[in-house]
Write an enzyme that holds these catalytic residues in place. Structure first.
Site, mmCIF file in Angstrom:
data_model
loop_
_atom_site.group_PDB
_atom_site.id
_atom_site.type_symbol
_atom_site.label_atom_id
_atom_site.label_comp_id
_atom_site.label_asym_id
_atom_site.label_seq_id
_atom_site.Cartn_x
_atom_site.Cartn_y
_atom_site.Cartn_z
ATOM 1 N N LYS A 39 6.253 18.146 41.220
ATOM 2 C CA LYS A 39 4.858 17.751 41.367
ATOM 3 C C LYS A 39 4.605 16.884 42.466
ATOM 4 O O LYS A 39 3.933 16.663 43.372
ATOM 5 C CB LYS A 39 4.064 17.073 40.177
ATOM 6 C CG LYS A 39 3.912 18.447 38.916
ATOM 7 C CD LYS A 39 3.265 18.697 38.035
ATOM 8 C CE LYS A 39 4.112 17.236 36.860
ATOM 9 N NZ LYS A 39 5.385 17.278 36.442
ATOM 10 N N ASP A 63 1.534 10.008 35.608
ATOM 11 C CA ASP A 63 2.874 10.432 34.315
ATOM 12 C C ASP A 63 4.087 9.688 34.262
ATOM 13 O O ASP A 63 4.504 8.757 35.328
ATOM 14 C CB ASP A 63 3.866 11.169 35.470
ATOM 15 C CG ASP A 63 5.163 12.063 34.591
ATOM 16 O OD1 ASP A 63 5.346 11.878 33.798
ATOM 17 O OD2 ASP A 63 5.745 12.670 35.761
ATOM 18 N N CYS A 286 22.726 34.347 44.150
ATOM 19 C CA CYS A 286 21.696 33.591 44.953
ATOM 20 C C CYS A 286 20.567 35.486 45.117
ATOM 21 O O CYS A 286 19.707 35.660 44.896
ATOM 22 C CB CYS A 286 22.061 33.646 46.528
ATOM 23 S SG CYS A 286 23.206 32.272 46.176
#
Length: 340
Positions: A39, A63, A286
């Site tokens: 974020k 936050d 992966c």
């Protein structure tokens, strides 16, 4: 004849945040999602792009972890400060667990600030602490103080993890109702309370109850105005950030449903940390992870076909510092193309 520009569906659904940068009417942009999905990196990067298109941008962290300072490598506090290397991008970190006593402290020397001077003593502090979401109230109060005293063209919120974000967005409505109730009680019992407070020496700062309630009413009007703006899609939007995993997708769906119930616009999703293994790669982990991510990406595209879905790669290095943030921010506007 209408002057509204014709916007084609292809433009609306492009896999970038260009439409948000181009929307000059936007004043409030929230960036939120589950913890650990990127974020702060996304909000910093979006603010950098907005600074190229707007006169003044304010980036606010609500936050408690406060990662803005880490992201830019510069210390920020509760006062807005210019980000190094920018002339029109400022940042601040609001403490949602800040002292409620600061808000309720005596009002001497605070001028006409409607947020100041709520000096009401221990009894009123106890009452204030009983209001649901009072921690988020502190964030909101600090934000309003800054917005009233400084005029930024657009404000970007780097929000707390999902649940806290939604409570924070709901708070204007909660506080409006609480202050309306206090005003109603004052009109019914004001004279009696004034006589009691008068006998006890009045409120701190020499105020009487009527002065206090006038300030609270002024605050209620300010919050009401901002709340109206939050529900206006021309002025407010919410950018959801997630990763291509089940729990993050679940949280994103829940968040979008709640935002819709609050009448807050959301039409953009940033999917971070995507793997793009080279063709013929023999990295089993992966390839397995990429296969899982592709499954959830397909679900995201199916669920949110009318959203701008931005796909961001997992990078080798942390995105910290102005230079790396600028490179990351470029991918919000120019879609990432994996190497062959």
């Amino acid at each position: 004849m209408s002057s509204t520009a014709i916007v084609h569906d292809d433009d609306l659904m492009e896999p970038t945040l260009q439409s948000i940068v181009n929307q000059k009417t936007l004043r409030w942009i929230f960036v939120g999602g589950k913890g650990g999905v990127g974020k702060t990196t996304t909000s910093c990067s979006l603010a950098i792009q907005l600074a190229k298109a707007r006169k003044s941008v304010l980036l606010i962290s609500t936050d408690p972890a406060h990662n803005l300072s880490d992201a830019f490598g510069q210390k920020f506090g509760k006062e807005a400060r210019l980000v190094d290397g920018f002339t029109n991008l400022s940042a601040m970190e609001v403490d949602p667990n800040g002292s409620l006593q600061d808000l309720l402290a005596n009002g001497e020397g605070q001028g006409d600030d409607p947020m100041a001077g709520l000096g009401v003593g221990n009894m009123m502090q106890d009452l204030a602490f009983s209001i649901p979401g009072v921690d988020e109230a502190m964030s909101f109060a600090e934000v309003l103080k800054q917005v009233k005293s400084l005029s930024y063209e657009v404000i970007v919120f780097d929000t707390a993890p999902t649940g806290h974000t939604l409570r924070f967005l709901q708070f204007p409505t909660v506080l409006e109702k609480a202050l309306a109730k206090l005003s109603q009680l004052s009109s019914q019992f004001g004279p009696m309370l004034n006589s009691i407070l008068g006998a006890r020496g009045g409120l701190p700062g020499g105020q009487n109850l009527d002065e206090l309630l006038q300030k609270m009413e002024s605050l209620r009007e300010t919050i009401g105005e901002v709340n109206t703006q939050f529900k206006n899609p021309d002025m407010t939007t919410f950018v959801c950030v997630c990763i291509a995993e089940f729990l993050s997708l679940y949280e994103t769906e829940r968040m979008i449903q709640e935002l819709t119930s609050y009448q807050i616009d959301t039409h953009a999703i940033v999917v971070n940390q995507l793997l793009f293994p080279k063709q013929g790669s023999d990295c089993e982990q992966c390839n397995a992870r990429r296969k899982m991510q592709k499954k959830y990406l397909e679900q995201i595209e199916e669920l949110y076909e009318d959203f701008n879905v931005v796909r961001m790669p997992l990078l080798v290095e942390e995105v910290r510092g102005k230079e790396k943030l600028e490179k990351f921010s470029d991918m919000l506007i120019n879609p990432y193309v994996p190497p062959n």
